[in-house]
Structure formats: C-alpha cells, structure tokens
Design an enzyme around this catalytic site. Structure first.
Site, short mmCIF file in Angstrom:
data_model
loop_
_atom_site.label_atom_id
_atom_site.label_comp_id
_atom_site.label_asym_id
_atom_site.label_seq_id
_atom_site.Cartn_x
_atom_site.Cartn_y
_atom_site.Cartn_z
CD GLU A 73 -4.56 -4.00 -3.05
OE1 GLU A 73 -3.53 -4.69 -3.01
OE2 GLU A 73 -5.19 -3.62 -2.04
CG ASP B 219 -1.98 -1.05 1.18
OD1 ASP B 219 -1.81 -2.01 0.40
OD2 ASP B 219 -2.96 -0.96 1.93
#
Length: 886
Positions: A535, A465
């Site tokens: 994602e 992330d």
C-alpha cells in the site's frame, strides 16, 4: 451438536432448483430502535405487531443506510451533514472504531429488523429449512414465530456467516414472522472499521449488512465445493484437479448415500462419485483426488488467466448427494483451472506466479461504500474502470465484499489480494479475550470457506499492518490447513517474519502523501521501486468541480472551508499541507479553487505515473505495488484513482498510461528511456524515439532506434546525456514514442522534468512520506505561452451506448500542456463514468489527435464536451450526431 443452531461457513446455499428452494428475504422489512419499543423477541416475532411507526427497508441494509434512504437523516455524504446525525460527538479525524459509542447515541440501543414471509409448502419428511445470514454487525438475537433461535453468545462477529436450522419452528405454506435484534460493535469488538480513509458512520455499520435467505434442503447438505489445480509441468498440458466439499447431516440418524460430481467446460465433461456415510449431525469433508479418480487428471485443459495474461476461462463444478430415495442436495460453482504460487526473490521480494508464469502485481486498494450499500451496475462499472487502467489486482483490507464482487473478479480476470484490517481491535491482540479468539477463528473459517473456490483469489493475509502473535497465527494456520485453503497465505501486509508463515516478502513503508516523481526511483529504503509494496501512493486526489458540486455546498470556495477539510482523511491526513507546500514551491501558489484543482491533478498525474513506471522498470527486483487507494467509501479528496461518483481523475489516466501492455517510459534516476513489455509474447521491429525540448519548445536532443521487446521484459533503450540537464534550461519536455513495424503508435509518453530533481531528507522520513529538503523547480510551467487548440466532436451510436470522437489540433507554435476533456450536462453537471481513450494529454506544435469517449447509457442527448488546459482557452462543444459505423 444442536441441529437447530447450526453455523455454516459459506455465504449462500448455491443449490439447484431440483435439490433446494431458496427464498430471498430481501423486501418487506421494518426497522425500529429497541429504545422505542418495550416488547421482547417473542412478541415481535408473532403476528399482529403494529409497525406503522417503523422504518420501511430492505435487506441487506445497515441501520444508518435505512435511515438515509428514508430521509430520516440528511444525506450523510453531503457537506458536514454526517456531523448533524445524533451520536457524532466523537472527534473529527479520529478512528471511531477505537472509541466507545457516545452516551447520547441512538445506536447504543439495539435495533430490530422484522419481516413476515410465506414459507414454501412442506415436501418430504426429511426436508430441512435454514435461515441464512450473510452478515450481521455485530451481535444479534434471532426469533421466529415466537421462538428464540440464537442469542448474542452465538451471534457475534461482523464477518461470520450463519445458517440456522429452523425446521421445527417454521410453518410451511403459511405466514411466518422473523425478528432480528442487532447491536453495534463496541470499541473492543472485531467489527468493520474505516481507519483513516474516511469517517466511521455513527452506527458503526450496525445491522443486517449481508443477505438473508430461507433455504430448503434435504437432510444432508453439501457446502463450499472447490476444485484445486496442480499443473504437472510448465507446459500446462496436464492438470490434476482435487475436489473438496463439506457434507453435513442435519438429521438425528445416520444416512448413507453417494456424493457425485461433474466438471464441465473441459470438453466432454468429467464425472466422479464415492459412497459416503454420515452419522447423526456429522460434518465431514469429502475429497476426490486424482490418485483415487484418474479422470481428474486432465489433458489439454483451458487455464484461467488474469486478463492481461490470457483468457479468464471458467469451468463449472457440480457436486450432489443422493441417498436411497434419490438426490437430496446439489451445489454448483464456477472455478478456474489455475494455480497460484509465490516465492521469495534473491533480493527478498514476494513474487507471485500464475500457472508458473511470473506476474508483476500492479493494483490498488478497494473500499466498500461507507454505509455498505450495494449497486450491481456501479460494481460492474468499477471493474471496467480497473481493467481500463490496465491494473491486474485489487486489494481488500477487511471490507470482505459480496459474492457478486468475487464472481465479477473471476469473470473479468482481476486478481484479489485480501485479508484482515489494521488499526482497531483486529490487531489489539494483547487485549483479546478467549471469546475474541473464538470469534476471529469463526470469522476466518466463514470467509475462507466462502471464498476458496474463486479463481480470482491471489493471497490471504492473516494480518495487515502487523502479523498476529504466535498463538493467533497458529490458530489461523490450523484453520487454513483444515479447510484446504488453496492459495498462498502471508502473515501480514508488512515486512515481517513469523514462525508459522516465514518471511512475508512484502513491505508497507509508505509513502501515503505527496512525493515528487523522482522519489519512486531514488528511494532505497522505503516505498521505492523494489520488493512488493502492499500500500502506497502520492496521496491527495482533488475531484473535479462537477464532482465537488455533488457533495460540497461551496465547491468553488477559496481558500477551502471546513466542508472541504471534512472530506480529507483522518489521523495524519486531516489536512493536505504536504501537497499544498509542494504545489506552491514546485509549480505556483493557487489563487482559486480552479487553480488548485488544475495543479493538483497535474501533480497527481506526474507522481502516479512515476510510481507504477518505476516498479515496471525494475521488475522482478520489484514484484508488486498497490496504489492506496483505488476508490473511496464516500466523496473524498484523498487516495483514489477515480472518485466516489466514478469520475476518472488525472491519476487514473497516469495509471492507464504507465501500465499499458507495450510501453515506453523515462527514468528519473539514470535518465534512461525504457521499453516495458507486459505481454507474454515477443514484439519485434519496434521503433523507439525520444525528443527533448526546452520550455520555449527549442530542440535539445533526439534519438531513435529499432528494438525487439522480449516477453515480459523491461529493456533499456536510450540514456539522455547528463550534460543536457546541466544547461541553462530549468524545465525540459521529454517526448517519447514507440511504434510497431507498420508505423502505428503503440505507446506515447510525455514528461515535464526539472533540471535539478527534488532532494529528499530521508532522515525525516515517517510513515506518511519523505519530506523534501529542496524542491524541484517547475514554476516555468505557470508561464507557458498560449497555445491555440481547435476542436470538433461527433457522436455515434454503438452497441453499448454512444461514443464521442473528439478531434483536437494544436495550430500554434507553442506546446498545449495538460489538456483535459470532460463530458458534462448542458448546465455543467457531472456525467460519469465516461471511458476516455486518453486524457490529460499534451499536443505539440502542429500536432492533432482524436480521443474517444464512451458515454453512459443515461447521458443526456445534449451532452457537452468541456476542454481545458494549462495554456489554452476553455472550449465547450456539443457533438453532432453521425450515422453509426457498420
């Protein structure tokens, strides 16, 4: 350097029998909590220890996996059983990786693994014996025959691999005792985490989760051989190979010898060699370049391709070391002659090329089993499911899989995108100590040396992330340069720029929860069809009743119970409120679990298909999309294309449809019909047709044309007039067909489209999704007139099992909507995986079709076929046997 505590970075000594002996230490282990015994490793690694009260297990196995196998604990995957296991007092839905082990947890103690084995007889005086560990989570102590080989300062890190030189402690030809104490990771460790995908098991996956082997080698070992390809031009007629191998002299004296190698599979084969001298305990990278060795300049090679682009052809590389006494070590690896590069497009997206050709990445996120259990046939089935969906990539976020996984990816031509995980200590860099950085660096070196030879590897991500800070990134990049990592590297899976890696060219801006199909076309700032989305997904995926009955005590409960919600996600995904609200507003309020499953599956089909199709339409402004997720670590109601039991959901068949090689599709943003050619050859003389109908199957619009589909193209064919959607009709059926020159259907696609699309409130977008300020209206689908479908089925024997041929005919004047066929036992139980040619289909009035289904080899003889749909009466058939076709 201490030769007794030599840490290696490959997963296994892959050596030939002539050079080494590998003894797998798989069976015959005993497991016990250190809280239940008071002896130390010196005692436990000596003969005569009574293990009658210990658990019998094999390795690899985590502690909880061993307990579950011995039924010491109830099945952790059934209902809420996980919460009955001691140590599960942490809050439901929280990321246990970031929480301390509860005081009452039995996993606060160390757990001992113990085995006895007979070592091979000693060979020559310079033979060395190594203990190989493919994965220890998280800390450990290793003892053999009363001697402490390594302690917790040396064994720390879930993703490190270890090889310990135990030559002076081993008793060749006799019984030896190995004892390993393992310790669970703390909330401040770089462990194996599960984020919000599913619960973290209460032992935090502690234990020996990788293979353990005894390896006998010569004094000099060769490790991590690799062949790196560079094509000299786009013709691919010549390729330069550079060969690397890591050489280690484990002895206390200098050794001279020759490192030689062969590449086979390219015709007559290639041989190369060079003299090498290694000082005592020296490690050295041995390199063969085409500049030094012209035979590595290969003409007319057979490239390795991802399977949709060509054949995943594999070569064999063998390297060996020989001193004056002869060959002492040898390793062989399969590799592909392929070159992966990446670049930024004009719009800033990360574009990958394989052997110079651009590729739209269409993939999904992988998860290991929650208890890290492995099953060779299950793994092979999953790769087949991936290929059947026409996906080309699997993403691993953490969860760095076994060698079998990567070998299958190489053989099957599936690209692998992988890197570290988010959301725990792996990205809490401001809390890192010097030891954390040391462990992270050792973990990276271990994994990259293990993986670098694999043809399937697409890219490594140093963060997930978030990108690592400058000092950590610099350490990572130095390692990647030092081990000659041959593939692209990105700083993270998010849109970041770093000094070391530059712009990532990728994004992870969601959504992860349900959005209407048009979202993927109209969004301009988040998950829409531009760039590379690492994602994203429309969220929940409700398993079939047959699957739910395997993990829920109340699979038909309505409304859903706590047992259901325990199998949702964590964090922001502990409930399915976004899906539920949209379902009621757009389709209908469900009145039973069967209603809920049926509507949820249709919603998943509609949005999953649109997600992949939107990226296909917009290539190469869009360069990649990864569905979050492919599979589940345990039985789950969210984020999968096939469920934990390998039962294919509606999203599976939507993906299979959207990603087919030649494909016709509808665009929600501009009402266009587009033909996508994902092959690398021209297809001429295709006929595209569109038919639009109202809810009562009244004709509204039709058109057809003949086109040529260029290689790797996306081509606008029609535009349905806007005036059509301004008519009184609220729901439209769009039926698309693409045929080849002989009239054979190569693509068929059917849509149910509202007259007015969802209006999104982009100002309220968060990382989970963009909410709707006004939902679309498809409520008319709940009141479709009944359709009459006739069905019959036969089954024939085939080389890999039995194949069902299901013949369906709609004899009515009404559309038969969202027909689903499923193979079941005579009592309605699940049979999976079943490979259907298509599913969740529509049959127009008077239309007939035949679906095929390959059954698993263990399917019962009396397999039944269950057929359901929105507006047809359920049908149950028992296929009759026919003589196998020649």
């Amino acid at each position: 350097m201490n030769s007794r505590l030599m840490v290696c970075f490959v997963s296994l000594f892959a050596l030939s029998a002539s050079a080494a002996t590998i003894t797998p230490l798989h069976d015959g282990w005993s497991l016990q909590s250190a809280c239940s015994i008071h002896d130390d490793g010196a005692v436990l690694s000596a003969p005569g220890v009574a293990v009658g009260g210990w658990l019998a297990t094999s390795v690899p196995s985590t502690v909880l996996a061993a307990q579950a196998a011995d039924k010491v604990v109830p099945d952790p995957y059934y209902g809420m059983n996980l919460r009955s296991i001691p140590g599960t007092s942490y809050p439901i839905g929280h990321n246990f990786s970031n929480l301390p082990m509860p005081q009452d947890s039995p996993y606060r103690c160390g757990w001992w693994y113990r085995t006895e084995f007979t070592a091979p007889s000693a060979g020559s005086h310079d033979r060395r014996f190594w203990l190989h560990f493919g994965g220890i989570n998280y800390r450990g102590e290793v003892w053999i025959n009363g001697h402490r080989i390594a302690g917790q300062s040396a064994i720390a890190g879930a993703y490190r691999t270890y090889d310990f030189d135990i030559t002076e402690f081993l008793e060749p030809g006799a019984k030896n005792v190995l004892a390993v104490e393992t310790f669970a990771p703390t909330e401040k460790d770089l462990g194996i985490n599960w984020v919000d995908w599913n619960p973290c098991p209460p032992d935090k996956d502690m234990g020996l989760w990788g293979d353990v082997n005894l390896v006998e080698t010569g004094a000099v070992t060769l490790r991590s051989p690799m062949a790196v390809t560079h094509f000299t031009d786009d013709s691919l007629t010549t390729a330069d190979l550079t060969i690397d191998a890591e050489a280690l002299n484990a002895s206390d004296h200098a050794i001279k010898g020759t490192v030689s190698g062969t590449v086979s599979g390219t015709g007559a084969g290639i041989h190369f060699e060079q003299p090498v001298e290694l000082a005592a305990h020296e490690e050295k990278t041995i390199v063969f370049t085409p500049a030094q060795f012209p035979q590595l300049h290969i003409r007319n090679p057979k490239p390795w391709w991802p399977w949709q682009m060509g054949t995943p052809h594999l070569e064999n590389l063998t390297v060996s070391f020989a001193d004056a006494s002869g060959k002492t070590d040898e390793q062989s690896v399969a590799f592909g002659i392929r070159e992966v590069t990446s670049e930024l497009t004009a719009s800033g997206g990360r574009l990958f090329r394989i052997n110079g050709k651009p590729l739209l990445i269409r993939g999904a996120g992988w998860s290991q089993d929650m208890l890290l259990r492995t099953d060779a046939q299950r793994l092979r089935n999953q790769f087949r499911l991936v290929r059947d969906m026409n996906l080309n990539t699997i993403r691993l976020e953490g969860k760095l899989e076994t060698e079998d996984f990567f070998h299958l990816a190489d053989e099957q031509g599936i690209l692998i995108m992988l890197g570290w995980c988010c959301c725990d200590h792996w990205e809490h860099w401001n809390e890192w100590t010097a030891d954390d950085l040391t462990i992270a660096k050792a973990s990276l070196r271990s994994q990259l040396l293990r993986l670098r030879s694999h043809a399937s590897i697409l890219v490594w991500l140093n963060g997930s992330d978030n990108a690592p800070p400058a000092d950590v990134e610099r350490a990572y990049l130095n390692i990647e340069a030092d081990i000659h990592w041959p593939n692209p590297t990105l700083a993270s899976a998010s849109q970041t720029n770093t000094a070391g890696a530059g712009p990532s060219g990728v994004k992870m801006t969601g959504p992860y929860d349900y959005v209407a199909p048009s979202y993927w076309y109209v969004d301009q700032h988040n998950g829409g069809n531009y760039g590379y989305n690492t994602e994203t997904s429309p969220g929940p995926a409700i398993p079939s009743l047959a699957s739910r009955e395997k993990f829920l005590p109340d699979a038909n409960a309505w409304p859903p119970t706590a047992d259901w919600s325990f199998h949702y996600g964590g964090g922001e995904f502990v409930n399915l409120k976004v899906l539920d609200e949209a379902m009621t507003a757009v389709y209908a309020a469900p009145h039973s679990a069967a209603d809920y499953e049926r509507i949820a599956q249709t919603m998943a089909y509609d949005s999953e298909r649109a997600m992949f199709e939107s990226y296909s339409k917009n290539k190469y402004v869009s360069t990649g999309v990864i569905q979050w997720m492919l599979n589940n670590a345990w039985p789950s109601m969210i984020w999968h294309l096939y469920d934990y039991y390998l039962d294919a959901d509606a999203g599976y068949f939507a993906t299979k449809k959207a990603c087919e090689p030649l494909h016709i599709q509808y665009s929600y943003d501009d009402r266009s019909v587009v033909v996508v050619n994902s092959t690398y050859e021209m297809h001429s003389g295709l006929k595209a047709s569109v038919h639009v109908h109202g809810i009562k199957w009244n004709d509204l619009y039709s058109a057809e044309t003949t086109i040529d589909a260029a290689s790797d193209s996306s081509q606008h064919v029609f535009e349905i007039p806007e005036r059509l959607f301004l008519s009184p009709e609220r729901t439209f059926f769009i039926d698309l067909t693409l045929t080849d020159g002989s009239g054979h259907i190569v693509s068929r696609n059917f849509y149910w489209v509202p007259g007015t699309l969802t209006t999104f409130d982009f100002s309220r977008t968060d990382y989970t999704h963009t909410p709707a300020s006004r939902h679309e209206d498809l409520t008319a689908l709940a009141n479709l007139p009944p359709a009459q479908v006739h069905a019959n089925a036969d089954v024939e024997s085939a080389p890999h099992g039995r194949v069902v041929h299901l013949h369906l005919e709609n004899s009515s004047a009404a559309l038969a909507f969202q027909i689903r066929a499923a193979a079941r036992t005579d009592s309605g139980g699940l049979i999976a995986p079943v490979f259907w040619s298509d599913n969740w289909i529509e049959l127009t009035p008077g239309e007939s079709t035949t679906l095929t289904a390959e059954l698993p080899v263990d399917a019962p003889d009396n397999t039944a076929i269950h057929i359901e749909g929105w507006n047809i009466a359920p049908i149950v058939l028992t296929p009759h046997a026919v003589v196998a076709a020649r």
